[in-house]
Design a protein around this motif. Structure first.
Motif, PDB file in Angstrom:
ATOM      1  N   ALA A 185       3.019 -10.140   1.387  1.00 52.26           N
ATOM      2  CA  ALA A 185       3.406  -9.615   2.708  1.00 52.26           C
ATOM      3  C   ALA A 185       2.750  -8.258   2.967  1.00 52.26           C
ATOM      4  O   ALA A 185       2.332  -7.972   4.086  1.00 52.26           O
ATOM      5  N   LEU A 186       2.649  -7.445   1.937  1.00 49.68           N
ATOM      6  CA  LEU A 186       2.026  -6.122   2.111  1.00 49.68           C
ATOM      7  C   LEU A 186       0.518  -6.265   2.263  1.00 49.68           C
ATOM      8  O   LEU A 186      -0.101  -5.580   3.076  1.00 49.68           O
ATOM      9  N   GLY A 187      -0.061  -7.183   1.497  1.00 53.68           N
ATOM     10  CA  GLY A 187      -1.508  -7.409   1.563  1.00 53.68           C
ATOM     11  C   GLY A 187      -2.271  -6.115   1.347  1.00 53.68           C
ATOM     12  O   GLY A 187      -1.978  -5.369   0.417  1.00 53.68           O
ATOM     13  N   SER A 188      -3.220  -5.827   2.250  1.00 48.25           N
ATOM     14  CA  SER A 188      -4.033  -4.620   2.078  1.00 48.25           C
ATOM     15  C   SER A 188      -3.519  -3.466   2.948  1.00 48.25           C
ATOM     16  O   SER A 188      -4.180  -2.445   3.085  1.00 48.25           O
ATOM     17  N   GLN A 189      -2.328  -3.651   3.543  1.00 48.19           N
ATOM     18  CA  GLN A 189      -1.770  -2.570   4.367  1.00 48.19           C
ATOM     19  C   GLN A 189      -1.303  -1.428   3.463  1.00 48.19           C
ATOM     20  O   GLN A 189      -0.919  -1.643   2.312  1.00 48.19           O
ATOM     21  N   SER A 190      -1.300  -0.227   4.026  1.00 47.85           N
ATOM     22  CA  SER A 190      -0.779   0.913   3.274  1.00 47.85           C
ATOM     23  C   SER A 190       0.742   0.918   3.289  1.00 47.85           C
ATOM     24  O   SER A 190       1.392   1.347   2.336  1.00 47.85           O
ATOM     25  N   TYR A 191       1.312   0.463   4.412  1.00 47.48           N
ATOM     26  CA  TYR A 191       2.762   0.544   4.590  1.00 47.48           C
ATOM     27  C   TYR A 191       3.296  -0.779   5.124  1.00 47.48           C
ATOM     28  O   TYR A 191       2.536  -1.593   5.643  1.00 47.48           O
ATOM     29  N   MET A 227      12.562   2.952   1.026  1.00 48.36           N
ATOM     30  CA  MET A 227      13.536   2.127   0.307  1.00 48.36           C
ATOM     31  C   MET A 227      12.852   1.133  -0.625  1.00 48.36           C
ATOM     32  O   MET A 227      13.269   0.955  -1.767  1.00 48.36           O
ATOM     33  N   MET A 228      11.771   0.505  -0.154  1.00 48.77           N
ATOM     34  CA  MET A 228      11.129  -0.505  -1.007  1.00 48.77           C
ATOM     35  C   MET A 228      10.503   0.148  -2.239  1.00 48.77           C
ATOM     36  O   MET A 228      10.629  -0.368  -3.353  1.00 48.77           O
ATOM     37  N   SER A 229       9.844   1.284  -2.065  1.00 45.16           N
ATOM     38  CA  SER A 229       9.218   1.917  -3.236  1.00 45.16           C
ATOM     39  C   SER A 229      10.288   2.411  -4.202  1.00 45.16           C
ATOM     40  O   SER A 229      10.135   2.310  -5.425  1.00 45.16           O
ATOM     41  N   LEU A 277       4.927  -4.788 -12.589  1.00 47.10           N
ATOM     42  CA  LEU A 277       3.973  -4.448 -11.521  1.00 47.10           C
ATOM     43  C   LEU A 277       2.515  -4.629 -11.950  1.00 47.10           C
ATOM     44  O   LEU A 277       1.609  -4.500 -11.121  1.00 47.10           O
ATOM     45  N   ASP A 278       2.303  -4.949 -13.238  1.00 49.46           N
ATOM     46  CA  ASP A 278       0.933  -5.036 -13.760  1.00 49.46           C
ATOM     47  C   ASP A 278       0.046  -5.997 -12.959  1.00 49.46           C
ATOM     48  O   ASP A 278      -1.145  -5.751 -12.780  1.00 49.46           O
ATOM     49  N   ASP A 279       0.643  -7.087 -12.506  1.00 48.65           N
ATOM     50  CA  ASP A 279      -0.152  -8.101 -11.794  1.00 48.65           C
ATOM     51  C   ASP A 279      -0.272  -7.832 -10.295  1.00 48.65           C
ATOM     52  O   ASP A 279      -0.864  -8.627  -9.578  1.00 48.65           O
ATOM     53  N   PHE A 280       0.338  -6.767  -9.837  1.00 44.57           N
ATOM     54  CA  PHE A 280       0.364  -6.540  -8.384  1.00 44.57           C
ATOM     55  C   PHE A 280      -0.175  -5.154  -8.069  1.00 44.57           C
ATOM     56  O   PHE A 280       0.576  -4.202  -7.858  1.00 44.57           O
ATOM     57  N   GLN A 281      -1.504  -5.089  -8.044  1.00 44.75           N
ATOM     58  CA  GLN A 281      -2.137  -3.781  -7.864  1.00 44.75           C
ATOM     59  C   GLN A 281      -1.777  -3.133  -6.537  1.00 44.75           C
ATOM     60  O   GLN A 281      -1.661  -1.910  -6.445  1.00 44.75           O
ATOM     61  N   CYS A 337       3.406   2.147  -4.427  1.00 38.46           N
ATOM     62  CA  CYS A 337       4.376   3.067  -5.058  1.00 38.46           C
ATOM     63  C   CYS A 337       3.738   4.441  -5.254  1.00 38.46           C
ATOM     64  O   CYS A 337       4.354   5.463  -4.931  1.00 38.46           O
ATOM     65  N   ASP A 338       2.527   4.466  -5.786  1.00 37.16           N
ATOM     66  CA  ASP A 338       1.852   5.760  -6.013  1.00 37.16           C
ATOM     67  C   ASP A 338       1.763   6.548  -4.702  1.00 37.16           C
ATOM     68  O   ASP A 338       1.999   7.753  -4.670  1.00 37.16           O
ATOM     69  N   ARG A 339       1.401   5.829  -3.637  1.00 38.57           N
ATOM     70  CA  ARG A 339       1.242   6.468  -2.324  1.00 38.57           C
ATOM     71  C   ARG A 339       2.574   7.072  -1.850  1.00 38.57           C
ATOM     72  O   ARG A 339       2.634   8.208  -1.402  1.00 38.57           O
TER      73      ARG A 339
END
Ligand SMILES: N[C@@H](CCC(=O)N[C@@H](CS)C(=O)NCC(=O)O)C(=O)O
Length: 230
Positions: A149-155, A167-169, A181-185, A191-193
Motif C-alpha cells: 500500500a505504501l509502495g514508493s510513496q514517502s507517506y 501512528m503507523m511508524s 522489517l528486513d524484507d520490507f525496505q 520508519c527512518d524518515r
C-alpha cells in the motif's frame, strides 16, 4: 495546561517505546507545551485514574477545560486535527488519515504485539519455538500488505507527514529488534524518515530521561527480576 501520563519506569528495552511517546510526539509537532505525570502501578489502579483511563494504562491527556482523553490514537487524532499540524487540508485526505490511524492500531499493532509477547514474555523455550513461526508468518503477511500500500510513496496519505504516519511508524517500532522489517525496505525507510523528525527525537529523549530517574523498585517490582534484562 496539558498533562500527559507516562510510566515512571520500564525495562531498558522498552524505553522510548511506551505509548505516551506518541502523545509527546504529536504535542511536539504541534508546538504545544505539556507536563508529564509519571505513574506507578498504585496510581494506575486508583479509582480516580480509572475514571480517566478505564483500563488503568498510560497515556491520558488532561487539558484544562476539556474532557481527559485516553487511547493514544484518539489523542494523536485530536491534537493533529485541532492544531492543524499533521492534518491535511483536504476532507477526503482527512478521512484517509483516520482510516490509517485505525488500521495501525487495529490491523497492524495486534500482530506485532503477538510477536513481542512471544519474544519478551514467553518463558518456556519449547513453547516459544513452537509458537514463534506462526506469529511471524501472520505479522509478515500484514507487513506485506502495508508495504504494497505504501509502495514508493514517502507517506501514507498524500505527500505530507500526517497523524497516519506518526501512528503507523510508532506501531512499526514494536517490530524493532526483530527480523520482521528486513524484507520490507520501504517500511524500514519510512520508519527512518518518521523517526528522524525532531519532534520524535525529543519525545523519545524526554521519555528516556524521565525513566532514567527511577528504577523497578519505584514500580514496586523486585530489581532482581530485571537484573539481566536490557
Ligand atoms: N490502546 C492503548 C494501550 C495503552 C498501553 O498499552 N499502555 C501501556 C504502556 S505502553 C501501559 O500502560 N501498561 C501498564 C499496564 O497495563 O498496567 C493506547 O494506545 O493508549
Amino acid at each position: 495546561m496539558i498533562t500527559v501520563t507516562a510510566l515512571k519506569w520500564v525495562p531498558p528495552f522498552a524505553a522510548g517505546q511506551v505509548r505516551d511517546h506518541r502523545v509527546r510526539w504529536v504535542l511536539n509537532e504541534a508546538g504545544w507545551d505539556y507536563e508529564v505525570d509519571l505513574m506507578d502501578p498504585k496510581g494506575l489502579e486508583a479509582d480516580l485514574y480509572r475514571a480517566e483511563q478505564p483500563f488503568g494504562q498510560v497515556p491520558v491527556m488532561r487539558e484544562t477545560g476539556r474532557p481527559t482523553l485516553f487511547e493514544s490514537g484518539a489523542i494523536v487524532l485530536d491534537v493533529a486535527e485541532r492544531s492543524g499540524r499533521l492534518w491535511p487540508a483536504d476532507a477526503d485526505q482527512q478521512a484517509l488519515v483516520r482510516s490509517w490511524v485505525v488500521a495501525a492500531l487495529n490491523s497492524v499493532e495486534p500482530f506485532l504485539m503477538n510477536l513481542a509477547e512471544v519474544d519478551v514474555f514467553l518463558r518456556d523455550p519449547e513453547h516459544k519455538r513452537l509458537r514463534r513461526p506462526g506469529v511471524v508468518a501472520t505479522a509478515k503477511q500484514r507487513l506485506e500488505r502495508l508495504s504494497a500500500a505504501l509502495g514508493s510513496q514517502s507517506y501514507l496519505v498524500g505527500d505530507m507527514f500526517t497523524a497516519a504516519d506518526l501512528m503507523m511508524s510508532s506501531v512499526l517500532k514494536i517490530a524493532g529488534g526483530t527480523e520482521l522489517l528486513d524484507d520490507f525496505q520501504n517500511l524500514a525507510a519510512f520508519c527512518d524518515r518518521c523517526f528522524a523528525r525532531p519532534a520524535h527525537r525529543k519525545a523519545v529523549a524526554d521519555q528516556r530521561q524521565d525513566i532514567a530517574q527511577y528504577g523497578p523498585e519505584d514500580m514496586g517490582w523486585d530489581p532482581a527480576l530485571f537484573a539481566s534484562v536490557n
